[in-house]
Write a protein that holds these residues in place. Structure first.
Motif, short mmCIF file in Angstrom:
data_model
loop_
_atom_site.label_atom_id
_atom_site.label_comp_id
_atom_site.label_asym_id
_atom_site.label_seq_id
_atom_site.Cartn_x
_atom_site.Cartn_y
_atom_site.Cartn_z
N GLY A 1 0.80 -1.22 0.00
CA GLY A 1 0.00 0.00 0.00
C GLY A 1 0.83 1.26 0.00
O GLY A 1 0.27 2.37 -0.06
N MET A 2 2.15 1.11 0.09
CA MET A 2 3.02 2.29 0.16
C MET A 2 3.83 2.51 -1.11
O MET A 2 4.08 3.66 -1.48
CB MET A 2 4.00 2.14 1.34
CG MET A 2 3.35 2.04 2.69
SD MET A 2 4.61 1.97 4.00
CE MET A 2 3.60 1.54 5.41
N VAL A 3 4.27 1.45 -1.75
CA VAL A 3 5.14 1.55 -2.94
C VAL A 3 4.28 1.33 -4.19
O VAL A 3 3.56 0.34 -4.29
CB VAL A 3 6.28 0.52 -2.88
CG1 VAL A 3 7.17 0.65 -4.11
CG2 VAL A 3 7.10 0.71 -1.61
N ALA B 1 4.67 6.88 2.61
CA ALA B 1 4.90 6.19 3.89
C ALA B 1 4.15 6.81 5.06
O ALA B 1 4.36 6.41 6.20
CB ALA B 1 6.40 6.17 4.18
N GLY B 2 3.30 7.79 4.78
CA GLY B 2 2.55 8.40 5.88
C GLY B 2 3.46 9.12 6.85
O GLY B 2 4.36 9.85 6.46
N ASP B 3 3.23 8.90 8.14
CA ASP B 3 4.00 9.62 9.16
C ASP B 3 5.18 8.82 9.70
O ASP B 3 5.76 9.16 10.74
CB ASP B 3 3.09 10.03 10.33
CG ASP B 3 2.41 8.83 11.00
OD1 ASP B 3 2.62 7.69 10.53
OD2 ASP B 3 1.69 9.04 11.99
N ILE B 4 5.57 7.75 9.01
CA ILE B 4 6.74 6.97 9.43
C ILE B 4 8.00 7.78 9.14
O ILE B 4 8.15 8.35 8.06
CB ILE B 4 6.80 5.63 8.69
CG1 ILE B 4 5.56 4.79 9.03
CG2 ILE B 4 8.06 4.85 9.05
CD1 ILE B 4 5.44 3.52 8.22
N GLY B 5 8.90 7.86 10.10
CA GLY B 5 10.12 8.64 9.93
C GLY B 5 11.36 7.80 10.17
O GLY B 5 11.29 6.65 10.60
N GLY B 6 12.53 8.39 9.87
CA GLY B 6 13.80 7.72 10.10
C GLY B 6 14.31 6.98 8.88
O GLY B 6 13.61 6.84 7.88
#
Length: 378
Positions: free
Chosen positions: A74-76, A267-272
């Protein structure tokens, strides 16, 4: 004549006004009730204060705990649609939350990690600036992942500069209070500056006290402001002598030679940076007709560079827990002594059937999956 009884001697009569004895008793009872009510109100108020402090007052710590294992399908996205996969690739995360007294107690009993905020954030960095830095690091990891996947798949690509993003501003210098984390600088004195090197070159021709006019975007809205150049402390902007007090990063876009191979990541709010490796694996799997997943649920973690080298990460044990909870068959971890050691130790504690596999490069992970037989039902 009446005689006093020998069994019940007479007593002198009490000369109290009518009703006074009953009134004193009532007053005493009322005072008792009032005191009890006051104590109940005070106790209730103190209980509320205690609950509020325990549950809501933030402490200067972050709590690290198992996060999620999110499906990358759902992200790529590949513009040409990509090839179907019979299995799943999962992105594992570490949950990070601000600490309260209640959460600190829970963290102690559950074995979560607790770190001072000052040990996680850079000196002088605000919560907002930390979040923006993590977001930009994530964007860089996505760019690296797409490049690594294109290289592994033999797909040609170019890199285009898309502007300079502001990560933070320095206290007491001209940009403070004007520019904000996330602003994208597009022009300086009317000239396009799509990379930090171009902005540096323009500022190099100025002297202290000169002005620079920046055009930038904030939330899609174009804005403009003028700044007076100041002498900078050596800790700011990598030691530049003059500037306005900003820390920046270049925004880049990876563009495939063939438009149908164009890849975008949401990726929404995923960080790093530690999602890079799994972004690359999912991208590679979508670009090639061969079913790389072989029907397995494959989780993983690791940074990645454009050449496909997988790097160390933090919070390995929390990611093992997230992958195990999601029912992963395989978990890829970097071939790094600390990351791999921590992951295998946690897997042993969980008694999981999930296999922990160490890898150093994207190509090594691809080769491992290609060697697996397709997963059979059940």
């Amino acid at each position: 004549m009446n005689r006093p009884s020998l069994l019940r001697p007479t007593l002198p009569a009490l000369t109290t006004p009518a009703g006074e004895g009953m009134g004193s008793a009532v007053k005493t009872m009322d005072n008792g009730r009032t005191l009890y009510a006051a104590r109940a109100v005070i106790s209730g108020f103190l209980a509320l204060v205690f609950c509020y402090v325990t549950l809501f007052v933030p402490l200067p710590y972050y709590i690290f705990q198992p996060g999620t294992a999110d499906d990358l399908q759902g992200m790529v996205h590949v513009q040409g649609g990509g090839y179907p996969e019979s299995g799943r690739f999962l992105l594992t995360t570490v949950g990070v939350s601000n600490a309260t007294l209640a959460k600190m107690v829970e963290a102690r009993f559950r074995g979560y990690e607790v770190h001072r905020q000052t040990s996680v954030r850079q000196p002088g960095e605000s919560e907002e600036e930390y979040g923006e830095r993590q977001h930009q690091v994530m964007l860089t990891s996505q760019s690296n992942a797409i490049q690594a996947a294109y290289r592994a798949a033999g797909i040609g690509y170019t890199i285009a500069s898309k502007g300079i993003v502001v990560l933070s501003t320095a206290v007491g210098l001209p940009a403070e209070g004007v520019l904000e984390p996330g602003d994208v600088i597009l022009k300086a004195d009317g000239l396009p500056v799509d990379a930090g090197s171009k902005l540096d070159a323009l500022l190099a021709g100025k002297k202290e006290g000169d002005a620079v006019r920046l055009t930038y975007k904030r939330g899609g809205v174009a804005m403009e402001a003028s700044f007076t150049l100041r002498a900078l402390p050596t800790a700011v902007e990598g030691g530049r002598k003059l500037g306005i007090g900003i820390v920046t990063a270049d925004r880049k876009a990876v563009q495939a030679t063939t438009q149908t191979d164009a890849v975008t990541v949401e990726a929404g709010d995923i960080g790093g940076p530690s999602a890079g490796f799994m972004f690359a694996l999912e991208t590679y799997g979508l670009l090639l007709a061969d079913d790389l997943s072989r029907g397995y649920t494959i989780a993983g973690t690791g940074t990645i560079d454009p050449q496909g080298v997988v790097g160390a990460i933090g919070g390995a044990r929390h990611k093992v827990s997230a992958a195990h909870q999601a029912g992963a068959d395989i978990l890829f971890v970097p071939r790094d002594e600390q990351s791999a050691g921590e992951a295998k130790k946690q897997a042993g504690k969980l008694h999981t059937s999930m296999k922990v596999v160490e890898v150093s490069t994207l190509q090594e992970a691809i080769a491992y999956l290609e060697s697996l037989p397709p997963k059979t039902a059940g």
